[in-house]
Design an enzyme around this catalytic site. Structure first.
Site, PDB file in Angstrom:
ATOM      1  N   ASP A  91       1.019  -1.214  -0.087  1.00 22.52           N
ATOM      2  CA  ASP A  91      -0.009   0.114  -0.015  1.00 22.52           C
ATOM      3  C   ASP A  91       0.723   1.219   0.035  1.00 22.52           C
ATOM      4  O   ASP A  91       1.941   1.213   0.349  1.00 22.52           O
ATOM      5  CB  ASP A  91      -1.014   0.162   1.199  1.00 22.52           C
ATOM      6  CG  ASP A  91      -0.009  -0.077   2.398  1.00 22.52           C
ATOM      7  OD1 ASP A  91       0.652  -0.938   2.680  1.00 22.52           O
ATOM      8  OD2 ASP A  91      -0.654   0.376   3.437  1.00 22.52           O
ATOM      9  N   GLU A 148      -0.728  -2.024   5.372  1.00 19.41           N
ATOM     10  CA  GLU A 148       0.297  -1.765   6.361  1.00 19.41           C
ATOM     11  C   GLU A 148       0.096  -0.468   6.844  1.00 19.41           C
ATOM     12  O   GLU A 148       0.265  -0.163   8.318  1.00 19.41           O
ATOM     13  CB  GLU A 148       1.710  -2.136   5.911  1.00 19.41           C
ATOM     14  CG  GLU A 148       3.027  -2.127   7.076  1.00 19.41           C
ATOM     15  CD  GLU A 148       3.330  -0.846   7.566  1.00 19.41           C
ATOM     16  OE1 GLU A 148       3.453  -0.630   8.810  1.00 19.41           O
ATOM     17  OE2 GLU A 148       3.330   0.121   6.804  1.00 19.41           O
TER      18      GLU A 148
END
Length: 403
Positions: A91, A148
């Protein structure tokens, strides 16, 4: 954390095998593809599609749609043995990129400002190499993880069973690290990164005229005393040999000079390394806020959230990573055992389930203006590190997956 400048150290490319050196242009291509198409947590659909397409092309067994957008790939060796997992987060962050590079973000307000595009490219390169060179005992399980940066994709992936079928014996992961120069690596036994806990506190007083404070309960005064009192948690309640942080990052109250505020809102974060401190800060904060408010006739609401536990490395797996790094990296700085940060990472949820090691791979190159800190709108790193990351992962597999 860094004992030297961020100028790159000598990187001996001869220690990176020719097949991985030959992969370098493709690693850069993949990384830049991801960098141009950043996606926030649990929305990594384009990223997941690109990963799955490559895995399909290479004939690697994989499962998609885990914890929304996560992927798990399975690469068997040519003989039985243990199972090693490799984790990479996918991400990006809600940051507007300021870099003027051909591969800058195409998505307005979203940017890979922490190196996850590099993590994904390194994991893909590792998958490709191992699929072409399965001369190892056991199985490698590659975990491409969403979110994350928040709200956290590791825990739902664990809950979805990514460490099962086949059962993972150990797990490793890396973070490209602009606090270390290219040509160095940070690894240590025990706590590597801190627990992350967040809190929101609303102090409820009684507002009134600024000229008549005796008619009020001043939420700003109460809030200020709460801020000061919270600093004693670390200085007077935590063992001095154990690190901890209580930070108030936001204090909002009032709207006019001559009005005593009815409420004050505080927000902050707590960090610590020792898993034994879990629950302590929340309990102590509740006691302090309650006591201060009671003494002034105020009330409060405290919303306390435990986000990520500490990242704690297993000593045996950390030793394996260190021994591998010593065969790849030979520099004046080399391996940095004291490398540790109060930043948090949800790799911790994997490490709570199986032994493993999370390590930092130096990626900064100040001479090329590639040393901005993580989460900065001009963050970027020296892409030479991509091949180094693949080499380190492959050697970890070769050393762990033996019979």
């Amino acid at each position: 954390m860094v004992a030297t400048s961020l100028k790159p150290l000598h990187v001996d490319q001869s220690r990176i095998r020719p097949e991985i050196q030959a992969l370098q242009p493709r690693l850069v291509e993949w990384r830049r593809h991801f960098h141009q198409r950043p996606e926030l947590g649990f929305r990594e659909r384009l990223t997941a599609e690109a990963i799955a397409q490559k895995l399909q092309e290479w004939g690697i067994e994989h499962q998609t749609g885990i914890a929304e957008t996560g992927i798990v790939a399975i690469i068997p060796g040519n003989r039985p043995g243990p199972v090693l997992a490799i984790r990479a987060d996918m991400d990006a962050l809600p940051i507007q990129e300021l870099n003027q590079v051909p591969y800058r973000s195409l998505h307005d307000g979203v940017m890979h400002a922490c190196g996850h595009d590099g993590h994904t490219a390194i994991a893909l390169g590792t998958a490709y190499y191992l699929s072409q060179h399965p001369d190892f005992a056991g199985t490698v399980k590659l975990i491409f993880q969403p979110a994350e940066e928040g709200p956290g994709g590791a825990k739902p992936m664990v809950e979805a069973g990514v460490l099962k079928n086949p059962d993972v014996d150990a797990i490793i992961g890396l973070h490209l690290w602009n606090n270390l120069p290219l040509g160095s690596l940070g690894v240590r036994d025990g706590a590597m990164m801190a627990a992350v806990e967040l809190f929101d506190c609303t102090i409820k007083g009684r507002g009134g005229h600024g000229a008549m404070p005796h008619q009020t309960v001043d939420s700003i005064v109460v809030g200020a005393q709460v801020v000061n009192a919270l600093q004693t948690i670390v200085s007077r309640n935590v063992d001095p040999l154990k690190a901890g942080v209580v930070t108030i990052g936001s204090f909002h109250a009032g709207h006019a000079r001559n009005v005593i505020a009815n409420t004050a809102k505080l927000q902050g974060t707590v960090r610590y390394f020792d898993p034994g401190l879990e629950g302590f800060f929340e309990q102590r904060m509740e006691q302090i806020v309650s006591g201060v408010c009671q003494s002034h006739g105020a009330s409060y609401e405290l919303d306390y959230k435990r986000i990520y536990p500490p990242v704690v490395n297993n000593s045996a797996i950390a030793s394996l990573v260190r021994s591998v790094a010593e065969t790849v990296i030979e520099t004046p700085l080399g391996i940095v055992p004291e490398c540790q940060t109060m930043g948090g990472e949800d790799m911790s949820f994997f490490l709570q389930e199986v032994p493993g090691c999370y390590f930092f791979l130096g990626a900064a190159n100040i001479e090329r203006d590639l040393a901005y800190p993580h989460h900065h709108p001009r963050f970027d790193f020296d892409e030479t590190v991509l091949g180094m990351g693949v080499e380190i992962f492959v050697r970890c597999v070769e050393k762990f997956c033996v019979n």
